[in-house]
Design an enzyme around this catalytic site. Sequence first.
Site, short mmCIF file in Angstrom:
data_model
loop_
_atom_site.label_atom_id
_atom_site.label_comp_id
_atom_site.label_asym_id
_atom_site.label_seq_id
_atom_site.Cartn_x
_atom_site.Cartn_y
_atom_site.Cartn_z
N CYS A 133 -10.62 8.46 -18.28
CA CYS A 133 -11.81 7.76 -18.76
C CYS A 133 -12.06 6.49 -17.97
O CYS A 133 -11.40 5.47 -18.17
CB CYS A 133 -11.62 7.44 -20.25
SG CYS A 133 -12.97 6.51 -20.95
N CYS A 136 -13.20 3.47 -19.96
CA CYS A 136 -12.11 2.83 -20.72
C CYS A 136 -11.20 2.02 -19.80
O CYS A 136 -10.80 0.91 -20.13
CB CYS A 136 -11.22 3.87 -21.42
SG CYS A 136 -12.07 5.23 -22.21
N ASP A 137 -10.85 2.59 -18.65
CA ASP A 137 -9.74 2.03 -17.87
C ASP A 137 -10.11 1.48 -16.49
O ASP A 137 -9.26 0.89 -15.83
CB ASP A 137 -8.67 3.13 -17.66
CG ASP A 137 -8.08 3.59 -19.00
OD1 ASP A 137 -8.03 2.78 -19.93
OD2 ASP A 137 -7.69 4.77 -19.10
#
Length: 347
Positions: A133, A136-137
């Site tokens: 992701c 997300c990261d």
Amino acid sequence: MRNVIIIGSGPAGYTAAIYAARANLKPVLIASSVEAGGELMNTTEVENFPGFPQGIQGPDLMFKMQEQAERFGTEVILDDVTEVSLDGPVKTVTTGYSGTLEARSVIFATGSAYRKLGLADEERLSGRGISWCATCDGFFFKEKTIAVVGGGDSAMEEATFLTRFASKVYVIHRKDSLRASKIMQERAFQNEKIEFLWNNEVVGINGENAVESVTLRNTVDGSEQVLPLGGLFVAIGNDPRVHLVHQQLELTSDGVIAVDGRSSRTSLAGVFAAGDVIDPHYRQAITAAASGTVAALDMESYLAELEQAEAHLDVPAEQEPEAEAEAVESASARAAASASEAATVGA
Ligand code: NDP
């Protein structure tokens, strides 16, 4: 007989539970025995969920959601659903250990699973340089050389997004052309930080405590090379978890559960779906949570209509199953018909 059984314990499931519990419907939420909490349990810091200005660890966020759902009376069962029967006014949900539960309605929030490469070190280095992701990261890969595996829209989107942080992004694709839409391809081709490694598949991920390199095999001549990397994003597709409802609910051509427009109503009355299992595009914690709200509100309306129809018939449901069936039909025929229509259009 329960009012509602919610299957799934990601943001969609817990949000549906919070709403249902606050409506005094005493929901039961089946959370899975080993994967309780959903995909966010595999994430490190979540920085884009509103309300946490300093960010929050994925597992902490899920524990808070569970606590909030339980505070209002949700019964959380750590068990795996093995079978469901969704037709008719009484839905049954069979679990591995807790037996069979009955309810007037069911909310599916079973999510989706990122497709994995299936390599030996993938699990071990998950969260240590391997991610599924970018939103997300991506932030954690500032000024690093990283790679994205895949040739679809997700891979193009992730690669393009990651150039905001990384100094260089390789796209590793097993063919010499992309599956992604033209516009996404063009955007990636024009980005100077992105370099394509065509006809290559990842056959090894190397590193003691974090990703240090990957081993690539050329799919044309079989030659291998080691590519030093500070991170690897896997974007080879997602599979909605729909195995429980095959043959029972209509699915779309994307393989997700078909719902009626922006609602959560599926092709069967009294069955609702929310989160990634209905969403092939956005797949964010916050969109899943919002979708859980929709499911809880739709479910509440359904139960209220059902109650009204039963009261109108003035026949206690437990004594006259046929009468209850009739009541259910009249209460939800419109929803079922329009969801079925939506499914047909989707297919
Ligand atoms: P896709 O199924 O479209 O693409 C998956 C890609 O991964 C393909 O290129 C495939 O290769 C490759 N792949 C699959 N398995 C492996 C493997 N084991 N090893 C290496 N490569 C592999 O999935 P996406 O997640 O990209 O997209 C899903 C849907 O979501 C699509 O409909 C897409 O259009 C949509 N989407 C739309 C976006 C947007 O419009 N902004 C953004 C993201 C997704 P091959 O081509 O060889 O099969």
